[in-house]
Structures are given as C-alpha cells and as structure tokens.
Scaffold this motif. Structure first.
Motif, PDB file in Angstrom:
ATOM      1  N   SER A 104      -2.310  -0.346  -7.769  1.00 24.51           N
ATOM      2  CA  SER A 104      -1.401   0.787  -7.933  1.00 24.51           C
ATOM      3  C   SER A 104       0.031   0.293  -8.084  1.00 24.51           C
ATOM      4  O   SER A 104       0.375  -0.804  -7.644  1.00 24.51           O
TER       5      SER A 104
ATOM      6  N   SER B 238     -11.975  -6.010 -10.844  1.00 25.88           N
ATOM      7  CA  SER B 238     -12.665  -5.232  -9.819  1.00 25.88           C
ATOM      8  C   SER B 238     -11.774  -4.130  -9.247  1.00 25.88           C
ATOM      9  O   SER B 238     -12.272  -3.179  -8.663  1.00 25.88           O
ATOM     10  N   GLU B 239     -10.467  -4.269  -9.433  1.00 24.33           N
ATOM     11  CA  GLU B 239      -9.531  -3.270  -8.900  1.00 24.33           C
ATOM     12  C   GLU B 239      -8.229  -3.340  -9.696  1.00 24.33           C
ATOM     13  O   GLU B 239      -7.679  -4.412  -9.897  1.00 24.33           O
TER      14      GLU B 239
ATOM     15  N   ALA C 175      -3.795  -6.409 -11.173  1.00 25.36           N
ATOM     16  CA  ALA C 175      -5.197  -6.162 -10.837  1.00 25.36           C
ATOM     17  C   ALA C 175      -5.736  -7.281  -9.962  1.00 25.36           C
ATOM     18  O   ALA C 175      -5.095  -8.308  -9.752  1.00 25.36           O
ATOM     19  N   LYS C 176      -6.941  -7.057  -9.451  1.00 24.05           N
ATOM     20  CA  LYS C 176      -7.715  -8.046  -8.706  1.00 24.05           C
ATOM     21  C   LYS C 176      -9.022  -8.233  -9.460  1.00 24.05           C
ATOM     22  O   LYS C 176      -9.496  -7.318 -10.130  1.00 24.05           O
TER      23      LYS C 176
END
Length: 109
Positions: A97, A93-94, A77-78
């Motif tokens: 994938s 936040s993200e 993730a970010k």
C-alpha cells in the motif's frame, strides 16, 4: 500547452479536468528500473576486505521471508523467487500500500 490559457475549458468557463486514464497513457512508455532485494547487512570495511571466494555473508532475512520488489528505489511489492526456463523470476505475492511503501527504506539506510 505552455500555460493555463491554452488549457481546455468547460462551458461555465472553468478548466476541464484531465481524465485519469489519459494521465496513465502519457506515462505508459516511461521505463522503470525494477530490482529485488534478497536481504542486506552491515559490516566493517576490514571484514569486507577479508572476503574471498567461498565466503558467506549472512543477511537480515529468513530463507522463507518475502523479497522486497522496488521500482526506481521505491518499495512497491513483496514476492518470491521462481524459476522461469532456467532464469530467475519473481512472483508477486503482495502489492504494498502507498502508506507502507517507504517503511522498507528505513531498513536499507
């Protein structure tokens, strides 16, 4: 279950599949090491040895770039830094994938 002879069978003699939610139940107690990378850099050993208190190391990220969140060394993730009762935290936040998970590792090597 030591071999496939003990695996559950369907009425037609085939092997029954294990439901995906059961697989996650088996793994729910597994511990993962979560780490957050603010940035990185490369430097010569001589430069590293010359660092002292108050030295600043410039990283490869902008101050407003998202941070990389890793689980056992794999990018998942970010996120961004948040303050939680005087301690650091990370707001996701993200979620990365599966196809992009290993792209961040190239930068770290």
């Amino acid at each position: 279950m030591s071999d496939m002879s003990e695996a559950p069978r369907t009425s037609d003699g085939g092997f029954a599949s294990v439901r995906p939610d059961h697989n996650f139940d088996l793994l729910s107690d597994v511990s993962l090491r979560i780490s957050v990378e603010v940035g990185s850099t490369s430097m010569r050993l001589a430069d590293l040895l010359s660092l002292g208190e108050g030295s600043v190391i410039e990283l490869d990220r902008q101050a407003n770039d998202a941070l990389d969140i890793f689980a056992n060394g794999t990018l998942i993730a970010k996120g961004e830094i948040v303050n939680m009762d005087g301690r650091y935290g990370v707001r996701i936040s993200e979620v990365v994938s599966a196809g992009r998970r290993f792209a961040g590792l190239e930068r770290r090597s």
